[in-house]
Design a protein around this motif. Sequence first.
Motif, PDB file in Angstrom:
ATOM      1  N   SER A 223      -9.026  21.426  25.800  1.00  0.00           N
ATOM      2  CA  SER A 223      -9.420  20.586  26.930  1.00  0.00           C
ATOM      3  C   SER A 223     -10.171  19.328  26.485  1.00  0.00           C
ATOM      4  O   SER A 223      -9.942  18.230  27.003  1.00  0.00           O
ATOM      5  CB  SER A 223     -10.289  21.390  27.901  1.00  0.00           C
TER       6      SER A 223
ATOM      7  N   ALA B 161      -7.740  16.892  25.160  1.00  0.00           N
ATOM      8  CA  ALA B 161      -7.021  16.257  26.272  1.00  0.00           C
ATOM      9  C   ALA B 161      -7.849  15.116  26.852  1.00  0.00           C
ATOM     10  O   ALA B 161      -7.327  14.033  27.142  1.00  0.00           O
ATOM     11  CB  ALA B 161      -6.709  17.291  27.349  1.00  0.00           C
ATOM     12  N   ASP B 162      -9.153  15.351  27.006  1.00  0.00           N
ATOM     13  CA  ASP B 162     -10.034  14.295  27.511  1.00  0.00           C
ATOM     14  C   ASP B 162     -10.034  13.089  26.580  1.00  0.00           C
ATOM     15  O   ASP B 162      -9.970  11.939  27.028  1.00  0.00           O
ATOM     16  CB  ASP B 162     -11.466  14.816  27.660  1.00  0.00           C
TER      17      ASP B 162
ATOM     18  N   ASP C 294     -11.358  26.064  26.371  1.00  0.00           N
ATOM     19  CA  ASP C 294     -10.463  25.775  27.491  1.00  0.00           C
ATOM     20  C   ASP C 294      -9.307  24.897  27.011  1.00  0.00           C
ATOM     21  O   ASP C 294      -9.428  24.166  26.027  1.00  0.00           O
ATOM     22  CB  ASP C 294     -11.227  25.059  28.604  1.00  0.00           C
ATOM     23  N   SER C 295      -8.201  24.965  27.727  1.00  0.00           N
ATOM     24  CA  SER C 295      -7.011  24.196  27.379  1.00  0.00           C
ATOM     25  C   SER C 295      -6.620  23.273  28.529  1.00  0.00           C
ATOM     26  O   SER C 295      -7.018  23.488  29.674  1.00  0.00           O
ATOM     27  CB  SER C 295      -5.843  25.132  27.051  1.00  0.00           C
ATOM     28  N   GLY C 296      -5.847  22.259  28.196  1.00  0.00           N
ATOM     29  CA  GLY C 296      -5.399  21.332  29.223  1.00  0.00           C
ATOM     30  C   GLY C 296      -4.075  20.706  28.841  1.00  0.00           C
ATOM     31  O   GLY C 296      -3.683  20.710  27.668  1.00  0.00           O
TER      32      GLY C 296
ATOM     33  N   ARG D 149      -4.214  13.001  31.826  1.00  0.00           N
ATOM     34  CA  ARG D 149      -4.440  14.441  31.988  1.00  0.00           C
ATOM     35  C   ARG D 149      -3.435  14.958  33.013  1.00  0.00           C
ATOM     36  O   ARG D 149      -3.123  14.292  33.993  1.00  0.00           O
ATOM     37  CB  ARG D 149      -5.854  14.715  32.494  1.00  0.00           C
TER      38      ARG D 149
ATOM     39  N   GLY E 150      -3.600  18.458  34.107  1.00  0.00           N
ATOM     40  CA  GLY E 150      -4.052  19.728  34.656  1.00  0.00           C
ATOM     41  C   GLY E 150      -4.597  20.688  33.617  1.00  0.00           C
ATOM     42  O   GLY E 150      -4.311  20.569  32.425  1.00  0.00           O
ATOM     43  N   PRO E 151      -5.387  21.676  34.064  1.00  0.00           N
ATOM     44  CA  PRO E 151      -5.968  22.684  33.169  1.00  0.00           C
ATOM     45  C   PRO E 151      -5.022  23.865  32.945  1.00  0.00           C
ATOM     46  O   PRO E 151      -4.067  24.060  33.702  1.00  0.00           O
ATOM     47  CB  PRO E 151      -7.219  23.130  33.924  1.00  0.00           C
TER      48      PRO E 151
END
Length: 291
Positions: free
Chosen positions: A161, A164-165, A207-209, A191, A193-194
């Motif tokens: 995550s 991704a940011d 966490d992943s995204g 982005r 979505g999670p």
Amino acid sequence: MEQHANRARLLGPADVRRLAEELGIRPTKRLGQNFVHDPNTVRRIVGAAELTADDVVLEVGPGLGSLTLALLPAAAGVVAVEIDPVLAERLPRTAAEFAPDHQGELRVLEADALRVRGADFAERPPTALVANLPYNVAVPVVLHLLAELPSLRTGLVMVQSEVADRLAAKPGNRTYGVPSAKAAWFADVRRAGPVPRTVFWPVPNVDSGLVSFTRIDPPSAAPRAQVFAAIDAAFAQRRKTLRAALSGWAGSAARAEQVLRAAGVEPTTRGEQLSVADFARVADAAAQLVR
């Protein structure tokens, strides 16, 4: 899409564990392996990728084949790049077992994604990157593939995550940095979505995204290497003003100020305020002043 109407059977948790046990595989942190075992998640990824029946998909790190099986009916073909020889050898047999109508549309390339070249795909250049990327190399893999494969027009990748940011951040955002600035040279990155931790085995502690991209033209005719060198220098000491941060790159702080003013950039600005087009102007100004 009639020729791709036959859906593949997808891997569930029991299938993933059976295949891993058969191969004697325990996912390793070194290779960033976390296998997706939830069919709904891979369907969601393939749907979000908005593939057409003409797309040739590049998948990096297919692992046991969870995403591969969902991709095969959705595109003209899939090229899966897998560094693990055991997984690379097993994947075609998994496709034959779970997606017999599409097994001929899969090509497996046993290779390090950071070392592949355009020539490796000369016969059938990929048009879309869709992958659950190994988290420890996600950024360099994305940047390498975008640079090496101009045929890639779109993509959807699953990454950590925070990564991704960083990839999707815009100038002025606190997470904006080298990955976002360089990715913006190649594509419009967003982005998408999670992804919950529970869809992976083993369950990761991060966490992943999802991140999507659409290829765009470079913002400048300036040589990419020169622009990227300026970006690297600007963020190596991101708390410093550009006058100070670019002093080594330009030759001195005074020279950096001269370059920045020629590019229309205030020398007291910090790197996170500049778009990739701004960095291109800085690189251009530096080249002009040398002449």
